[in-house]
Design a protein around this motif. Structure first.
Motif, short mmCIF file in Angstrom:
data_model
loop_
_atom_site.label_atom_id
_atom_site.label_comp_id
_atom_site.label_asym_id
_atom_site.label_seq_id
_atom_site.Cartn_x
_atom_site.Cartn_y
_atom_site.Cartn_z
N ALA A 178 -20.87 53.78 21.69
CA ALA A 178 -22.12 53.37 22.30
C ALA A 178 -22.99 54.61 22.54
N GLY A 179 -24.27 54.35 22.80
CA GLY A 179 -25.19 55.44 23.09
C GLY A 179 -26.35 55.49 22.14
N GLY A 180 -27.47 54.89 22.54
CA GLY A 180 -28.70 55.02 21.76
C GLY A 180 -28.82 54.12 20.56
N LEU A 181 -27.91 53.18 20.37
CA LEU A 181 -27.97 52.30 19.20
C LEU A 181 -28.95 51.17 19.43
N GLY A 182 -29.66 50.78 18.37
CA GLY A 182 -30.61 49.67 18.45
C GLY A 182 -31.14 49.34 17.08
N PRO A 183 -32.04 48.38 16.99
CA PRO A 183 -32.54 47.96 15.67
C PRO A 183 -33.28 49.06 14.92
N HIS A 184 -33.75 50.07 15.63
CA HIS A 184 -34.51 51.15 15.01
C HIS A 184 -33.63 52.14 14.25
N ASN A 185 -32.33 52.17 14.53
CA ASN A 185 -31.48 53.17 13.88
C ASN A 185 -30.10 52.66 13.48
N LEU A 186 -29.85 51.37 13.71
CA LEU A 186 -28.48 50.86 13.55
C LEU A 186 -27.99 50.96 12.12
N GLU A 187 -28.85 50.68 11.16
CA GLU A 187 -28.41 50.71 9.77
C GLU A 187 -27.86 52.08 9.38
N GLU A 188 -28.54 53.13 9.80
CA GLU A 188 -28.07 54.48 9.49
C GLU A 188 -26.83 54.84 10.30
N GLN A 189 -26.85 54.51 11.59
CA GLN A 189 -25.78 54.94 12.48
C GLN A 189 -24.46 54.23 12.21
N ILE A 190 -24.51 52.98 11.75
CA ILE A 190 -23.27 52.29 11.41
C ILE A 190 -22.51 53.08 10.34
N GLY A 191 -23.22 53.56 9.35
CA GLY A 191 -22.58 54.35 8.30
C GLY A 191 -21.95 55.62 8.85
N LEU A 192 -22.64 56.30 9.76
CA LEU A 192 -22.10 57.54 10.34
C LEU A 192 -20.89 57.25 11.21
N ILE A 193 -20.93 56.15 11.95
CA ILE A 193 -19.79 55.78 12.79
C ILE A 193 -18.57 55.47 11.94
N GLU A 194 -18.79 54.73 10.87
CA GLU A 194 -17.65 54.36 10.02
C GLU A 194 -17.08 55.57 9.28
N GLN A 195 -17.89 56.59 9.07
CA GLN A 195 -17.34 57.82 8.50
C GLN A 195 -16.31 58.42 9.45
N ARG A 196 -16.59 58.36 10.75
CA ARG A 196 -15.64 58.84 11.74
C ARG A 196 -14.42 57.93 11.84
N ALA A 197 -14.67 56.63 11.74
CA ALA A 197 -13.59 55.65 11.92
C ALA A 197 -12.61 55.63 10.76
N GLY A 198 -13.11 55.88 9.56
CA GLY A 198 -12.24 55.80 8.39
C GLY A 198 -11.69 54.40 8.22
N ASP A 199 -10.38 54.27 8.09
CA ASP A 199 -9.75 52.96 7.93
C ASP A 199 -9.48 52.26 9.26
N ASN A 200 -9.80 52.92 10.37
CA ASN A 200 -9.56 52.32 11.69
C ASN A 200 -10.63 51.29 12.02
N THR A 201 -10.26 50.29 12.81
CA THR A 201 -11.18 49.25 13.25
C THR A 201 -11.82 49.66 14.56
N VAL A 202 -13.15 49.60 14.63
CA VAL A 202 -13.88 49.98 15.84
C VAL A 202 -14.94 48.94 16.16
N TRP A 203 -15.49 49.04 17.36
CA TRP A 203 -16.63 48.19 17.70
C TRP A 203 -17.78 49.07 18.20
N ILE A 204 -18.98 48.50 18.25
CA ILE A 204 -20.13 49.20 18.78
C ILE A 204 -20.72 48.38 19.92
N ASP A 205 -21.39 49.07 20.84
CA ASP A 205 -21.95 48.43 22.03
C ASP A 205 -23.41 48.86 22.18
N MET A 206 -24.28 47.89 22.47
CA MET A 206 -25.71 48.17 22.66
C MET A 206 -26.20 47.50 23.92
N GLU A 207 -27.07 48.20 24.65
CA GLU A 207 -27.65 47.63 25.87
C GLU A 207 -29.13 48.02 26.00
#
Length: 240
Positions: A178-207
């Motif tokens: 979590a942290g700063g995610l929203g419709p303005h940047n989610l498409e790019e940030q999902i890719g960066l997060i999954e680079q960190r996650a690799g084959d692991n399963t993760v979730w994202i949180d937005m508020e």
């Protein structure tokens, strides 16, 4: 790989029925409901009233045709009391059986804890600890005590600020970002997060960034869920 998107901060401005409609369309969404003892169940921005929670629970009981993912995010004195060993978790789970996960929001502030605090937490649900380098001991202790635990990486301490980089994963818990995610940047940030996650399963949180002028914005919520859905579908096709 991202398999869940938590949308936090829904309040009385949104009818519970609207969330069920979105859950049916996007089954990977989880609704994060904020809770504070200080507010006493009053309806304020980001925090649903006790009445709203009751209506949400009634819908959960009626809609046996679907499963709606729900987490309760405790704030303030409720968290401090929980770590001291006499928090409201048992009563909340009893009152709202639709709760699947409880998140303990510490917001970067160190919380003292009683070594017995885990004994007073219902073991049938999952607990999310904000993993920001401040309250690591509580997470590790809960894991050692056999509770199902997750770590939410939020280096902005809940302020909705995008980090310079997403941190590496832990090896012994489920992970969320979590942290700063929203419709303005989610498409790019999902890719960066999954680079960190690799084959692991993760979730994202937005508020913060699914609101407009401090009001919960279903249009922005839908935009984020559509972006996540396209990403998940693309990943599935690539895997084939």
């Amino acid at each position: 790989m991202i398999n869940k998107v938590t949308i936090t901060g829904v309040d009385d401005s949104i009818p519970p029925e609207a969330l069920f409609e979105l859950s049916q369309e996007f089954p990977f969404v989880e609704w994060g409901l904020l809770y504070s003892k200080k507010l006493g169940g009053k309806a304020v921005p980001r925090f649903p009233s006790f009445f709203w929670l009751t209506m949400y629970g009634i819908l959960c009981e009626k809609r046996t045709d679907m499963s709606v993912k729900t987490s309760l995010h405790m704030c303030g004195s409720a968290v401090k009391e929980t770590f001291k060993g006499f928090g409201p978790a048992k009563e909340l789970v009893k009152s709202y059986p639709f709760i699947e996960r409880i998140q303990l929001n510490t917001h970067g502030e160190y919380h003292q804890y009683n070594m017995d605090f885990c004994r007073f937490l219902p073991s049938e649900i999952e607990y999310i600890f904000q993993y920001d380098g401040v309250n690591t001991q509580q997470l590790n202790h809960a894991i050692d005590e056999g509770l199902t635990c997750s770590a939410l990486f939020d280096l902005s301490h809940g302020d909705g600020v995008l980090p310079e980089h997403w941190p590496e994963l832990l090896s012994n818990v489920n992970y969320g970002y979590a942290g700063g995610l929203g419709p303005h940047n989610l498409e790019e940030q999902i890719g960066l997060i999954e680079q960190r996650a690799g084959d692991n399963t993760v979730w994202i949180d937005m508020e913060t960034h699914v609101r407009t002028n401090e009001k919960f914005d279903l249009v922005k919520v839908r935009q984020c869920l559509e972006i996540a859905q396209l990403h998940i579908e693309k990943r599935i096709l690539t895997a084939k």
